[in-house]
Design an enzyme around this catalytic site. Sequence first.
Site, PDB file in Angstrom:
ATOM      1  N   VAL A  11     -28.265 -52.427  47.470  1.00  0.00           N
ATOM      2  CA  VAL A  11     -27.175 -52.882  48.325  1.00  0.00           C
ATOM      3  C   VAL A  11     -25.948 -53.217  47.489  1.00  0.00           C
ATOM      4  O   VAL A  11     -24.850 -52.699  47.727  1.00  0.00           O
ATOM      5  CB  VAL A  11     -27.625 -54.119  49.145  1.00  0.00           C
ATOM      6  CG1 VAL A  11     -26.469 -54.698  49.930  1.00  0.00           C
ATOM      7  CG2 VAL A  11     -28.767 -53.742  50.067  1.00  0.00           C
ATOM      8  N   LYS A  35     -30.221 -54.448  33.233  1.00  0.00           N
ATOM      9  CA  LYS A  35     -29.508 -53.637  34.228  1.00  0.00           C
ATOM     10  C   LYS A  35     -28.024 -53.528  33.874  1.00  0.00           C
ATOM     11  O   LYS A  35     -27.429 -52.457  33.966  1.00  0.00           O
ATOM     12  CB  LYS A  35     -29.612 -54.299  35.607  1.00  0.00           C
ATOM     13  CG  LYS A  35     -30.800 -53.885  36.414  1.00  0.00           C
ATOM     14  CD  LYS A  35     -30.560 -54.350  37.831  1.00  0.00           C
ATOM     15  CE  LYS A  35     -31.799 -54.327  38.659  1.00  0.00           C
ATOM     16  NZ  LYS A  35     -31.564 -54.871  39.996  1.00  0.00           N
ATOM     17  N   THR A 128     -30.038 -59.607  53.356  1.00  0.00           N
ATOM     18  CA  THR A 128     -30.610 -59.857  54.684  1.00  0.00           C
ATOM     19  C   THR A 128     -31.278 -61.220  54.673  1.00  0.00           C
ATOM     20  O   THR A 128     -32.247 -61.432  53.939  1.00  0.00           O
ATOM     21  CB  THR A 128     -31.624 -58.749  55.029  1.00  0.00           C
ATOM     22  OG1 THR A 128     -30.923 -57.505  55.002  1.00  0.00           O
ATOM     23  CG2 THR A 128     -32.237 -58.972  56.403  1.00  0.00           C
ATOM     24  N   PHE A 157     -26.029 -52.008  56.434  1.00  0.00           N
ATOM     25  CA  PHE A 157     -26.846 -51.101  57.242  1.00  0.00           C
ATOM     26  C   PHE A 157     -27.118 -49.813  56.489  1.00  0.00           C
ATOM     27  O   PHE A 157     -27.135 -48.734  57.068  1.00  0.00           O
ATOM     28  CB  PHE A 157     -26.146 -50.808  58.582  1.00  0.00           C
ATOM     29  CG  PHE A 157     -25.772 -52.070  59.307  1.00  0.00           C
ATOM     30  CD1 PHE A 157     -26.757 -52.887  59.820  1.00  0.00           C
ATOM     31  CD2 PHE A 157     -24.450 -52.448  59.426  1.00  0.00           C
ATOM     32  CE1 PHE A 157     -26.429 -54.078  60.462  1.00  0.00           C
ATOM     33  CE2 PHE A 157     -24.107 -53.640  60.061  1.00  0.00           C
ATOM     34  CZ  PHE A 157     -25.096 -54.452  60.585  1.00  0.00           C
ATOM     35  N   ASN A 216     -32.934 -53.661  62.761  1.00  0.00           N
ATOM     36  CA  ASN A 216     -34.150 -53.165  62.104  1.00  0.00           C
ATOM     37  C   ASN A 216     -35.373 -53.290  63.009  1.00  0.00           C
ATOM     38  O   ASN A 216     -36.281 -52.455  62.952  1.00  0.00           O
ATOM     39  CB  ASN A 216     -34.374 -53.877  60.773  1.00  0.00           C
ATOM     40  CG  ASN A 216     -33.596 -53.206  59.649  1.00  0.00           C
ATOM     41  OD1 ASN A 216     -32.917 -52.199  59.883  1.00  0.00           O
ATOM     42  ND2 ASN A 216     -33.684 -53.728  58.452  1.00  0.00           N
ATOM     43  N   GLY A 264     -42.209 -47.206  56.036  1.00  0.00           N
ATOM     44  CA  GLY A 264     -42.328 -47.896  54.753  1.00  0.00           C
ATOM     45  C   GLY A 264     -40.963 -48.402  54.343  1.00  0.00           C
ATOM     46  O   GLY A 264     -40.095 -48.625  55.190  1.00  0.00           O
ATOM     47  N   CYS A 267     -37.459 -52.658  53.806  1.00  0.00           N
ATOM     48  CA  CYS A 267     -36.726 -53.430  54.823  1.00  0.00           C
ATOM     49  C   CYS A 267     -37.488 -53.662  56.121  1.00  0.00           C
ATOM     50  O   CYS A 267     -37.634 -54.806  56.552  1.00  0.00           O
ATOM     51  CB  CYS A 267     -35.415 -52.727  55.138  1.00  0.00           C
ATOM     52  SG  CYS A 267     -34.415 -52.509  53.662  1.00  0.00           S
ATOM     53  N   LYS A 327     -40.070 -42.217  51.768  1.00  0.00           N
ATOM     54  CA  LYS A 327     -39.404 -41.185  52.560  1.00  0.00           C
ATOM     55  C   LYS A 327     -38.688 -40.274  51.569  1.00  0.00           C
ATOM     56  O   LYS A 327     -38.633 -40.579  50.368  1.00  0.00           O
ATOM     57  CB  LYS A 327     -38.419 -41.783  53.566  1.00  0.00           C
ATOM     58  CG  LYS A 327     -37.253 -42.500  52.914  1.00  0.00           C
ATOM     59  CD  LYS A 327     -36.224 -42.929  53.956  1.00  0.00           C
ATOM     60  CE  LYS A 327     -35.010 -43.529  53.278  1.00  0.00           C
ATOM     61  NZ  LYS A 327     -33.954 -43.910  54.198  1.00  0.00           N
TER      62      LYS A 327
HETATM   63  C1  UGA Z   1     -33.559 -49.112  57.048  1.00  0.00           C
HETATM   64  C2  UGA Z   1     -32.489 -48.911  58.155  1.00  0.00           C
HETATM   65  O1  UGA Z   1     -32.520 -47.553  58.622  1.00  0.00           O
HETATM   66  C3  UGA Z   1     -31.089 -49.227  57.644  1.00  0.00           C
HETATM   67  O2  UGA Z   1     -30.149 -49.143  58.721  1.00  0.00           O
HETATM   68  C4  UGA Z   1     -31.085 -50.654  57.088  1.00  0.00           C
HETATM   69  O3  UGA Z   1     -29.811 -51.011  56.585  1.00  0.00           O
HETATM   70  C5  UGA Z   1     -32.108 -50.749  55.967  1.00  0.00           C
HETATM   71  O4  UGA Z   1     -33.414 -50.439  56.510  1.00  0.00           O
HETATM   72  C6  UGA Z   1     -32.059 -52.150  55.422  1.00  0.00           C
HETATM   73  O5  UGA Z   1     -32.397 -53.082  56.140  1.00  0.00           O
HETATM   74  O6  UGA Z   1     -31.548 -52.335  54.308  1.00  0.00           O
HETATM   75  P1  UGA Z   1     -34.519 -47.580  55.085  1.00  0.00           P
HETATM   76  O7  UGA Z   1     -35.639 -48.554  55.022  1.00  0.00           O
HETATM   77  O8  UGA Z   1     -33.873 -47.140  53.830  1.00  0.00           O
HETATM   78  O9  UGA Z   1     -33.330 -48.150  56.027  1.00  0.00           O
HETATM   79  O10 UGA Z   1     -35.097 -46.261  55.735  1.00  0.00           O
HETATM   80  P2  UGA Z   1     -35.149 -45.524  57.148  1.00  0.00           P
HETATM   81  O11 UGA Z   1     -34.527 -44.209  56.992  1.00  0.00           O
HETATM   82  O12 UGA Z   1     -34.686 -46.375  58.262  1.00  0.00           O
HETATM   83  O13 UGA Z   1     -36.718 -45.303  57.280  1.00  0.00           O
HETATM   84  C7  UGA Z   1     -37.645 -46.377  57.336  1.00  0.00           C
HETATM   85  C8  UGA Z   1     -39.031 -45.839  57.513  1.00  0.00           C
HETATM   86  O14 UGA Z   1     -39.213 -45.317  58.827  1.00  0.00           O
HETATM   87  C9  UGA Z   1     -39.368 -44.688  56.555  1.00  0.00           C
HETATM   88  O15 UGA Z   1     -40.678 -44.834  56.082  1.00  0.00           O
HETATM   89  C10 UGA Z   1     -39.226 -43.455  57.423  1.00  0.00           C
HETATM   90  O16 UGA Z   1     -39.988 -42.378  56.967  1.00  0.00           O
HETATM   91  C11 UGA Z   1     -39.754 -44.005  58.750  1.00  0.00           C
HETATM   92  N1  UGA Z   1     -39.308 -43.236  59.916  1.00  0.00           N
HETATM   93  C12 UGA Z   1     -38.012 -43.135  60.240  1.00  0.00           C
HETATM   94  C13 UGA Z   1     -40.270 -42.606  60.700  1.00  0.00           C
HETATM   95  O17 UGA Z   1     -41.480 -42.678  60.427  1.00  0.00           O
HETATM   96  N2  UGA Z   1     -39.865 -41.895  61.802  1.00  0.00           N
HETATM   97  C14 UGA Z   1     -38.551 -41.779  62.131  1.00  0.00           C
HETATM   98  O18 UGA Z   1     -38.254 -41.113  63.158  1.00  0.00           O
HETATM   99  C15 UGA Z   1     -37.599 -42.407  61.324  1.00  0.00           C
END
Ligand code: UGA
Length: 447
Positions: A11, A35, A128, A157, A216, A264, A267, A327
């Site tokens: 972030v 870092k 957060t 976000f 979230n 996963g 967040c 992911k």
């Molecule tokens: C998430 C939110 O999308 C961001 O908006 C937020 O800012 C962030 O958390 C945070 O709180 O900092 P992130 O955890 O990086 O972001 O990833 P996502 O792309 O949201 O995916 C989260 C998980 O859900 C992954 O494991 C992904 O594979 C899974 N997922 C997502 C699914 O299984 N199906 C879907 O349709 C979408």
Amino acid sequence: MDITIIGTGYVGLCQAVAFSDIGHNVVCVDVAKNKIDMLNNFIEEKSDKLPIFEKGLPELIKKNSARLKFTDNLIEGINSDAIFICVGTPSNENGEADLGALKNVCISIGKNLSLSNKEHALIVTKSTVPIGTHKLVKNIIKQYTNRDFSVVSNPEFLAQGRAMKDSIQPSRIVIGKDNGFAKDTMYKIYKPYEDKGIKLFFMGNTDAELHKYAANAYLATQVSLTNNLANLARAAGADWNKVKKAILEDKRVGRFVNASSGFGGSCFGKDVRELIHSFGRFNVDNSLLKEVINQNIKQKEHFIPRIEKYLSGLEDKRICILGLAFKAGTNDIRGSAAMPIIKGLISSGARINAYDPEAIEETKKELQNFEGKEKITYYNSKEEALEDCDVVLILTEWPEFLEPDFELIKSKLKKAAIFDGRDLFDLKKIESFGFDYFSIGRPDLTK
Ligand code: UGA
């Protein structure tokens, strides 16, 4: 504007670089000297290593290096127009957010604020944090200084894998403030974003804190609901990929409709767990969100019995796992389904061949104390990892897994069987290659 960012994780670093890209001068502060050294070495072109892997980040740091400064000394950033707190708030053992790092930063800000040349300081929480934390931030800083300051809640976000893009072009900017000074300064900082057409939402601090968790919670709940529905599709002989395609036409439904082996990342799990505590703190029924977490744990582990059943036991079987990151587009393995699956398969007697384009080092670190770690072999390519395995399990939707050479996969595996944790492949195509195929939201294909 002059901005200080405390914490150079995903972030903090991405937001710092995004601010520098719109012309602000940014001082990045982190207590982790390694870092800071790494970032300074990168800027001085002594090394090409960065603390995180994120698309576009190296190029943008280089482009904006004149407006970026990295230091472990907060005093170098104390005169800024705003000091952003971007430190981690991981879950503690009972699922509540651990505010230890945030509290330390507040103490440090409080102790040094008297050195600021600003009449009124602005402290912005981007980490957060649980609902109500703005009061804690204020109280801690107040204990150490007589200077005037305001506290703003400005959640982020950004999603990993697209964190740079999301920092430069966020879906919205939410600003929780309690006075006009805070509003004016935050408006100046984010005006360049508004000029790009991004909406700014001003609200109270508590509203902004809740907004982050609500966002979230919606997304995580949708993933758990999607996976439940996909499991039903598989059992009932329906094809979730066809169902979801049409569902996406209904604009009232969100976009998180891709079946998976559970969500996963750092967040969703953490934030939903903390929100469950917030419901409890305010005496509001939290059973829906508890179930979101429970379903997600089950979803992550559900391939273990399916593989075991197909192979009539796991003793001395070798499973190829493609995809270790939670992911695609990141090397982060926090909350990744691969971790419980690897542990479960190995504890039932299997061996693992593992491959991921980015996350092997992280996985090795994560599993260094796992007693079955000797049973995992890591490979530099998916082709090598497939060699001599009984079956393959794909867990991450990396682009290089999307259109594989099916003949090659068949030639390498002992059994022509694919377990697909992302529902990546077309059933007819898979059938034409003669595979047994096990996905999330479609019926099993077996010969
Ligand atoms: C998430 C939110 O999308 C961001 O908006 C937020 O800012 C962030 O958390 C945070 O709180 O900092 P992130 O955890 O990086 O972001 O990833 P996502 O792309 O949201 O995916 C989260 C998980 O859900 C992954 O494991 C992904 O594979 C899974 N997922 C997502 C699914 O299984 N199906 C879907 O349709 C979408």
